[in-house]
Motif scaffolding. Structure first.
Motif, PDB file in Angstrom:
ATOM      1  N   ALA A   2       0.806  -1.231   0.000  1.00  0.00           N
ATOM      2  CA  ALA A   2       0.000   0.000   0.000  1.00  0.00           C
ATOM      3  C   ALA A   2       0.840   1.282   0.000  1.00  0.00           C
ATOM      4  N   PRO A   3       1.989   1.358   0.699  1.00  0.00           N
ATOM      5  CA  PRO A   3       2.786   2.592   0.619  1.00  0.00           C
ATOM      6  C   PRO A   3       3.270   2.909  -0.801  1.00  0.00           C
ATOM      7  N   PHE A   4       3.587   1.887  -1.595  1.00  0.00           N
ATOM      8  CA  PHE A   4       3.975   2.117  -2.990  1.00  0.00           C
ATOM      9  C   PHE A   4       2.774   2.612  -3.795  1.00  0.00           C
ATOM     10  N   ASP A   5       1.624   1.972  -3.565  1.00  0.00           N
ATOM     11  CA  ASP A   5       0.387   2.361  -4.233  1.00  0.00           C
ATOM     12  C   ASP A   5       0.062   3.826  -3.923  1.00  0.00           C
ATOM     13  N   GLN A   6       0.142   4.194  -2.657  1.00  0.00           N
ATOM     14  CA  GLN A   6      -0.173   5.564  -2.256  1.00  0.00           C
ATOM     15  C   GLN A   6       0.854   6.561  -2.801  1.00  0.00           C
ATOM     16  N   THR A   7       2.119   6.163  -2.847  1.00  0.00           N
ATOM     17  CA  THR A   7       3.151   7.041  -3.416  1.00  0.00           C
ATOM     18  C   THR A   7       2.844   7.313  -4.883  1.00  0.00           C
ATOM     19  N   ALA A   8       2.482   6.274  -5.621  1.00  0.00           N
ATOM     20  CA  ALA A   8       2.112   6.454  -7.027  1.00  0.00           C
ATOM     21  C   ALA A   8       0.932   7.409  -7.139  1.00  0.00           C
ATOM     22  N   HIS A   9      -0.061   7.205  -6.311  1.00  0.00           N
ATOM     23  CA  HIS A   9      -1.252   8.065  -6.332  1.00  0.00           C
ATOM     24  C   HIS A   9      -0.881   9.520  -6.036  1.00  0.00           C
ATOM     25  N   LEU A  10      -0.059   9.732  -5.030  1.00  0.00           N
ATOM     26  CA  LEU A  10       0.354  11.083  -4.658  1.00  0.00           C
ATOM     27  C   LEU A  10       1.089  11.773  -5.811  1.00  0.00           C
ATOM     28  N   CYS A  11       1.841  10.993  -6.575  1.00  0.00           N
ATOM     29  CA  CYS A  11       2.614  11.525  -7.701  1.00  0.00           C
ATOM     30  C   CYS A  11       1.822  11.509  -9.010  1.00  0.00           C
ATOM     31  N   LYS A  12       0.511  11.280  -8.905  1.00  0.00           N
ATOM     32  CA  LYS A  12      -0.394  11.283 -10.061  1.00  0.00           C
ATOM     33  C   LYS A  12      -0.038  10.204 -11.082  1.00  0.00           C
ATOM     34  N   MET A  13       0.447   9.077 -10.564  1.00  0.00           N
ATOM     35  CA  MET A  13       0.779   7.925 -11.387  1.00  0.00           C
ATOM     36  C   MET A  13      -0.270   6.832 -11.198  1.00  0.00           C
TER      37      MET A  13
END
Length: 196
Positions: free
Chosen positions: A130-141
């Protein structure tokens, strides 16, 4: 074709049958760049400008690593802390990575059953990531389902080869835009798209 950046991190590659196999399988693929973080930065001093240039010149970012203590090797955390700068990767003016895709390619010693609510590890791989998923989301990926190999210590030579072939197939499909968002509905691991 999409350009793929493999952000590879294994502190002791010489002891990893599976990651050596995965890397070998994709060495000759077009549009795939392998960035070995431990080889590039043995002192953990990450060249932020170099890494940001690599990100900008690729469409899909894959973090390939062993699944250490329910996460990644330390250099990946260091990489995130330094490279994904505010107002570059995220924030009101942080649009550098918008529209790109991100995923993990990981190896686990435990079985798939061990990563269930009733298993030894109590949570699924996707929950741990989930932290990778959220990082992608935060970076609009867009965060894609992970490529996962379980029970790595018990794999035969034939099974290792098969996983290498699966990985090559996944990377080829990603590079050639053969997967659509609909393909990812209802799957836990991207491997499932090449083993059906």
């Amino acid at each position: 074709m999409a350009r793929i950046l493999l952000q590879f991190a294994h502190p002791i590659l010489s002891k990893s049958r599976i990651h050596a196999t995965l890397l070998q399988a994709c060495l000759n693929l077009k549009n795939v760049t392998i960035n070995d973080l431990y080889e590039q930065y043995p002192d953990l001093y990450i060249n932020v400008e170099r890494e940001q240039r690599l990100l900008l010149s690729h469409d899909i970012i894959i973090f390939q690593h062993p699944f250490y203590w329910y996460s990644s090797p330390a250099i990946i955390k260091q990489w995130f802390d330094l490279v994904l700068e505010h107002n570059w990767a995220y924030g009101s003016r942080g649009n550098a990575l918008a529209g790109k895709s991100m995923m993990n390619a990981i190896s686990c010693g435990g079985s798939r059953q061990a990563y269930t609510p009733t298993g030894t590890n109590r949570f699924t791989i996707n929950q741990f990531l989930a932290p990778f998923d959220q990082t992608a989301h935060l970076c609009k990926m867009t965060y894609l389902p992970p490529f996962v190999i379980h029970a790595t210590h018990r794999l035969t030579a034939d099974e290792l080869t098969e996983y290498g072939n699966q990985y090559c197939s996944v990377l080829s499909a990603l590079a050639n835009d053969r997967f659509t968002p609909d393909n990812f509905e209802g799957i836990q691991y991207i491997n499932e798209l090449v083993t059906r």
